[in-house]
Write a protein that holds these residues in place. Structure first.
Motif, PDB file in Angstrom:
ATOM      1  N   SER A  41       0.676  -1.248   0.041  1.00 27.05           N
ATOM      2  CA  SER A  41      -0.012  -0.040  -0.079  1.00 27.05           C
ATOM      3  C   SER A  41       1.017   1.213  -0.003  1.00 27.05           C
ATOM      4  O   SER A  41       2.121   1.085   0.049  1.00 27.05           O
ATOM      5  CB  SER A  41      -0.797   0.099   1.266  1.00 27.05           C
ATOM      6  OG  SER A  41      -1.823  -0.912   1.152  1.00 27.05           O
ATOM      7  N   GLY A  42       0.254   2.355  -0.192  1.00 26.89           N
ATOM      8  CA  GLY A  42       0.946   3.657  -0.122  1.00 26.89           C
ATOM      9  C   GLY A  42       0.786   4.281   1.356  1.00 26.89           C
ATOM     10  O   GLY A  42       0.949   3.595   2.220  1.00 26.89           O
ATOM     11  N   GLY A  43       0.723   5.694   1.347  1.00 24.78           N
ATOM     12  CA  GLY A  43       0.797   6.402   2.637  1.00 24.78           C
ATOM     13  C   GLY A  43       2.218   6.200   3.568  1.00 24.78           C
ATOM     14  O   GLY A  43       3.387   6.158   2.894  1.00 24.78           O
ATOM     15  N   SER A  44       2.129   5.886   4.734  1.00 22.02           N
ATOM     16  CA  SER A  44       3.444   5.880   5.529  1.00 22.02           C
ATOM     17  C   SER A  44       3.771   4.448   5.658  1.00 22.02           C
ATOM     18  O   SER A  44       4.972   4.174   6.047  1.00 22.02           O
ATOM     19  CB  SER A  44       2.605   6.471   7.107  1.00 22.02           C
ATOM     20  OG  SER A  44       1.825   5.124   7.544  1.00 22.02           O
ATOM     21  N   LEU A  45       3.258   3.648   5.158  1.00 21.23           N
ATOM     22  CA  LEU A  45       3.613   1.960   4.932  1.00 21.23           C
ATOM     23  C   LEU A  45       4.893   1.814   4.421  1.00 21.23           C
ATOM     24  O   LEU A  45       5.924   1.277   5.147  1.00 21.23           O
ATOM     25  CB  LEU A  45       2.321   1.086   4.569  1.00 21.23           C
ATOM     26  CG  LEU A  45       2.783  -0.358   4.516  1.00 21.23           C
ATOM     27  CD1 LEU A  45       1.450  -1.135   4.757  1.00 21.23           C
ATOM     28  CD2 LEU A  45       3.260  -0.891   3.224  1.00 21.23           C
ATOM     29  N   ASP A  70      -2.974  -0.831  -3.928  1.00 20.35           N
ATOM     30  CA  ASP A  70      -3.624   0.287  -4.678  1.00 20.35           C
ATOM     31  C   ASP A  70      -2.809   1.197  -5.310  1.00 20.35           C
ATOM     32  O   ASP A  70      -1.376   1.130  -5.062  1.00 20.35           O
ATOM     33  CB  ASP A  70      -4.680   1.040  -3.840  1.00 20.35           C
ATOM     34  CG  ASP A  70      -4.103   1.928  -2.865  1.00 20.35           C
ATOM     35  OD1 ASP A  70      -4.701   2.700  -2.377  1.00 20.35           O
ATOM     36  OD2 ASP A  70      -3.093   1.482  -2.302  1.00 20.35           O
ATOM     37  N   ARG A  72      -2.337   5.197  -7.287  1.00 23.11           N
ATOM     38  CA  ARG A  72      -3.017   6.193  -7.899  1.00 23.11           C
ATOM     39  C   ARG A  72      -2.730   6.358  -9.502  1.00 23.11           C
ATOM     40  O   ARG A  72      -1.762   5.775 -10.180  1.00 23.11           O
ATOM     41  CB  ARG A  72      -2.375   7.610  -7.250  1.00 23.11           C
ATOM     42  CG  ARG A  72      -2.524   7.745  -5.877  1.00 23.11           C
ATOM     43  CD  ARG A  72      -1.466   6.892  -5.055  1.00 23.11           C
ATOM     44  NE  ARG A  72      -1.975   7.198  -3.688  1.00 23.11           N
ATOM     45  CZ  ARG A  72      -1.504   8.045  -2.851  1.00 23.11           C
ATOM     46  NH1 ARG A  72      -0.816   9.068  -3.296  1.00 23.11           N
ATOM     47  NH2 ARG A  72      -1.708   8.180  -1.554  1.00 23.11           N
ATOM     48  N   ASN A  82       2.300   5.624  -5.842  1.00 22.98           N
ATOM     49  CA  ASN A  82       2.941   4.664  -4.845  1.00 22.98           C
ATOM     50  C   ASN A  82       3.906   3.858  -5.335  1.00 22.98           C
ATOM     51  O   ASN A  82       4.957   3.497  -4.384  1.00 22.98           O
ATOM     52  CB  ASN A  82       1.619   3.803  -4.412  1.00 22.98           C
ATOM     53  CG  ASN A  82       0.553   4.138  -3.404  1.00 22.98           C
ATOM     54  OD1 ASN A  82       0.879   5.313  -3.119  1.00 22.98           O
ATOM     55  ND2 ASN A  82      -0.603   3.539  -3.329  1.00 22.98           N
ATOM     56  N   GLY A 144      -2.463  -0.652   5.031  1.00 27.04           N
ATOM     57  CA  GLY A 144      -2.483   0.624   6.074  1.00 27.04           C
ATOM     58  C   GLY A 144      -4.116   0.891   6.191  1.00 27.04           C
ATOM     59  O   GLY A 144      -4.862   0.175   5.486  1.00 27.04           O
ATOM     60  N   ILE A 145      -4.647   1.664   7.045  1.00 31.05           N
ATOM     61  CA  ILE A 145      -5.828   1.982   7.192  1.00 31.05           C
ATOM     62  C   ILE A 145      -5.805   3.641   7.266  1.00 31.05           C
ATOM     63  O   ILE A 145      -5.159   4.185   7.872  1.00 31.05           O
ATOM     64  CB  ILE A 145      -6.743   1.314   8.552  1.00 31.05           C
ATOM     65  CG1 ILE A 145      -6.195   1.863   9.633  1.00 31.05           C
ATOM     66  CG2 ILE A 145      -6.615  -0.010   8.114  1.00 31.05           C
ATOM     67  CD1 ILE A 145      -6.763   1.388  10.913  1.00 31.05           C
ATOM     68  N   GLY A 146      -6.960   4.096   6.674  1.00 28.64           N
ATOM     69  CA  GLY A 146      -7.278   5.564   7.111  1.00 28.64           C
ATOM     70  C   GLY A 146      -8.310   5.570   8.408  1.00 28.64           C
ATOM     71  O   GLY A 146      -8.785   4.748   8.849  1.00 28.64           O
ATOM     72  N   HIS A 150     -10.966   2.983   5.627  1.00 25.26           N
ATOM     73  CA  HIS A 150     -10.401   2.523   4.476  1.00 25.26           C
ATOM     74  C   HIS A 150      -9.334   1.730   4.442  1.00 25.26           C
ATOM     75  O   HIS A 150      -8.425   2.000   5.300  1.00 25.26           O
ATOM     76  CB  HIS A 150     -10.505   3.711   3.349  1.00 25.26           C
ATOM     77  CG  HIS A 150      -9.173   4.372   3.243  1.00 25.26           C
ATOM     78  ND1 HIS A 150      -9.313   5.573   4.049  1.00 25.26           N
ATOM     79  CD2 HIS A 150      -8.119   4.263   2.850  1.00 25.26           C
ATOM     80  CE1 HIS A 150      -7.888   6.488   3.956  1.00 25.26           C
ATOM     81  NE2 HIS A 150      -7.058   5.106   2.940  1.00 25.26           N
ATOM     82  N   THR A 151      -9.153   0.631   3.492  1.00 28.58           N
ATOM     83  CA  THR A 151      -8.033   0.191   3.347  1.00 28.58           C
ATOM     84  C   THR A 151      -7.813  -0.009   2.010  1.00 28.58           C
ATOM     85  O   THR A 151      -8.598  -0.160   1.182  1.00 28.58           O
ATOM     86  CB  THR A 151      -7.743  -1.203   4.072  1.00 28.58           C
ATOM     87  OG1 THR A 151      -6.313  -1.508   3.855  1.00 28.58           O
ATOM     88  CG2 THR A 151      -8.764  -2.085   3.281  1.00 28.58           C
ATOM     89  N   CYS A 152      -6.454   0.050   1.483  1.00 30.96           N
ATOM     90  CA  CYS A 152      -6.132   0.284  -0.195  1.00 30.96           C
ATOM     91  C   CYS A 152      -7.045   1.564  -0.642  1.00 30.96           C
ATOM     92  O   CYS A 152      -6.634   2.561   0.112  1.00 30.96           O
ATOM     93  CB  CYS A 152      -6.867  -1.077  -0.988  1.00 30.96           C
ATOM     94  SG  CYS A 152      -6.165  -2.639  -0.532  1.00 30.96           S
ATOM     95  N   LYS A 176     -10.029  10.388  -0.462  1.00 31.54           N
ATOM     96  CA  LYS A 176      -8.655  10.768  -0.158  1.00 31.54           C
ATOM     97  C   LYS A 176      -8.015  11.043  -1.624  1.00 31.54           C
ATOM     98  O   LYS A 176      -7.997  10.077  -2.457  1.00 31.54           O
ATOM     99  CB  LYS A 176      -7.902   9.432   0.338  1.00 31.54           C
ATOM    100  CG  LYS A 176      -6.424   9.781   0.769  1.00 31.54           C
ATOM    101  CD  LYS A 176      -5.666   8.615   1.371  1.00 31.54           C
ATOM    102  CE  LYS A 176      -4.323   9.060   1.812  1.00 31.54           C
ATOM    103  NZ  LYS A 176      -3.257   7.784   2.369  1.00 31.54           N
ATOM    104  N   LYS A 204      -5.113   6.712  15.146  1.00 37.03           N
ATOM    105  CA  LYS A 204      -6.211   5.693  14.476  1.00 37.03           C
ATOM    106  C   LYS A 204      -6.568   4.823  15.650  1.00 37.03           C
ATOM    107  O   LYS A 204      -7.084   3.399  15.201  1.00 37.03           O
ATOM    108  CB  LYS A 204      -5.795   5.050  13.219  1.00 37.03           C
ATOM    109  CG  LYS A 204      -5.419   6.076  12.051  1.00 37.03           C
ATOM    110  CD  LYS A 204      -4.697   5.370  10.891  1.00 37.03           C
ATOM    111  CE  LYS A 204      -4.365   6.401  10.093  1.00 37.03           C
ATOM    112  NZ  LYS A 204      -3.207   5.957   8.968  1.00 37.03           N
TER     113      LYS A 204
HETATM  114  O1  LIG Z   1      -2.646   4.992  -1.441  1.00 34.75           O
HETATM  115  C1  LIG Z   1      -3.245   5.181  -0.517  1.00 34.75           C
HETATM  116  O2  LIG Z   1      -3.387   6.186  -0.103  1.00 34.75           O
HETATM  117  C2  LIG Z   1      -2.970   4.179   0.466  1.00 34.75           C
HETATM  118  O3  LIG Z   1      -2.679   2.807   0.087  1.00 34.75           O
HETATM  119  C3  LIG Z   1      -3.907   4.069   1.462  1.00 34.75           C
HETATM  120  O4  LIG Z   1      -4.823   3.268   1.746  1.00 34.75           O
HETATM  121  C4  LIG Z   1      -3.282   4.243   2.950  1.00 34.75           C
HETATM  122  O5  LIG Z   1      -2.538   2.965   3.280  1.00 34.75           O
HETATM  123  C5  LIG Z   1      -4.120   4.715   3.993  1.00 34.75           C
HETATM  124  O6  LIG Z   1      -4.717   5.886   3.635  1.00 34.75           O
HETATM  125  C6  LIG Z   1      -3.209   4.788   5.180  1.00 34.75           C
HETATM  126  O7  LIG Z   1      -2.423   5.967   4.918  1.00 34.75           O
HETATM  127  P1  LIG Z   1      -1.444   6.559   6.094  1.00 34.75           P
HETATM  128  O8  LIG Z   1      -0.481   5.408   6.727  1.00 34.75           O
HETATM  129  O9  LIG Z   1      -0.268   7.389   5.438  1.00 34.75           O
HETATM  130  O10 LIG Z   1      -2.019   7.019   7.246  1.00 34.75           O
END
Ligand SMILES: O=C(O)[C@H](O)[C@@H](O)[C@H](O)[C@H](O)COP(=O)(O)O
Length: 253
Positions: A41-45, A70, A72, A82, A144-146, A150-152, A176, A204
């Protein structure tokens, strides 16, 4: 199957645990099938996952096949990509052959539906899946999760959460930003051998409790329940402090 919940005093310790987890999971997969198929996944992961892993000399990265949970709908060089994020954090530091990294087609980023269809075909080809009436089974999916659960790019109340007959779908009104994305669907997440959620930072804490303890099915992340695979939560203590029914266990793989 009950989730395996691990909690650590800092995000740095979460990163160390993920390094151990992925070293073991990839070695087992490579022994079993000659390769390790993993979706990021993206974000902080990516930064958390790569912090120690990128320097782990015990991992045979040449046998890794990297996908995206996922992505963009942007160019690979875009700061929102990502792929760019995982490349900067991990791929540019380890010897994964570029042909083994399955990326969104840049030619299709202006048509998310076509991009999703193309990615599903690329994914099935790379995984060697000739049976299209059942989801591919990744060795590991990292999620990750928002704050909304949400996830992905599966968002609460959105139709993509209910997609059962596709393994990759698209969204053009993502809550998002950016709005256009492609995402793995729940059937793929639930066919994985290992799914690992990575959540740190404390913001979270409440939504993690709704997912892990309450199994609130209105939240897409709570719908991730691998049919035969294992489900892990790698949390810091600030995030896990409200868990009661699924108190974190001592880290043991
Ligand atoms: O492409 C994306 O935005 C991510 O895949 C998204 O699902 C991310 O995992 C969550 O939004 C958590 O993001 P953070 O870990 O940055 O809070």
């Amino acid at each position: 199957m009950q989730p395996k919940v691990f909690s650590f005093s800092s995000a740095d310790q979460v990163a160390q645990a993920l390094d151990t987890f992925l070293e073991k999971a990839s070695a087992e997969a490579i022994r079993r099938s000659g390769r390790f198929t993993v979706a990021f996944s993206g974000g902080s992961l990516p930064a958390t996952v790569a912090k120690y892993l990128k320097d782990n000399k015990n991992v045979d990265f040449s046998k890794w096949f990297v996908f995206f949970s996922d992505e963009r709908c942007v160019e690979h060089t875009d700061s929102e990509s990502n792929y760019k994020l995982v490349k900067d954090e991990l791929l540019s530091h380890v010897p994964i052959p570029s042909a083994q990294v399955v990326k969104i087609s840049e030619a299709l980023v202006n048509d998310s539906k076509k991009a999703a269809e193309d990615y599903e075909l690329q994914m099935l080809k790379a995984l060697g899946c000739d049976v299209v009436n059942q989801p591919p089974a990744f060795d590991c999916i990292l999620l990750g999760i928002g704050p909304d659960g949400h996830t992905c790019s599966l968002f609460p109340g959105f139709s993509q959460v209910e997609v059962k007959d596709k393994w990759v779908t698209s969204i053009d009104d993502s809550p998002k930003p950016p709005p256009s994305r492609i995402t793995l669907t729940l059937p793929v997440l639930n066919h994985a051998k290992n799914v690992a959620f990575v959540v740190t930072g404390g913001s979270k804490c409440d939504v993690v409790k709704r997912i892990v303890d309450d199994c609130d099915q209105s939240l897409p992340a709570a719908r991730v329940a691998p049919l035969v695979g294992s489900l892990y939560w790698f949390l810091d203590d600030a995030t896990s402090k409200s868990l009661i029914a699924n108190k974190p266990a001592d880290f043991k793989l």
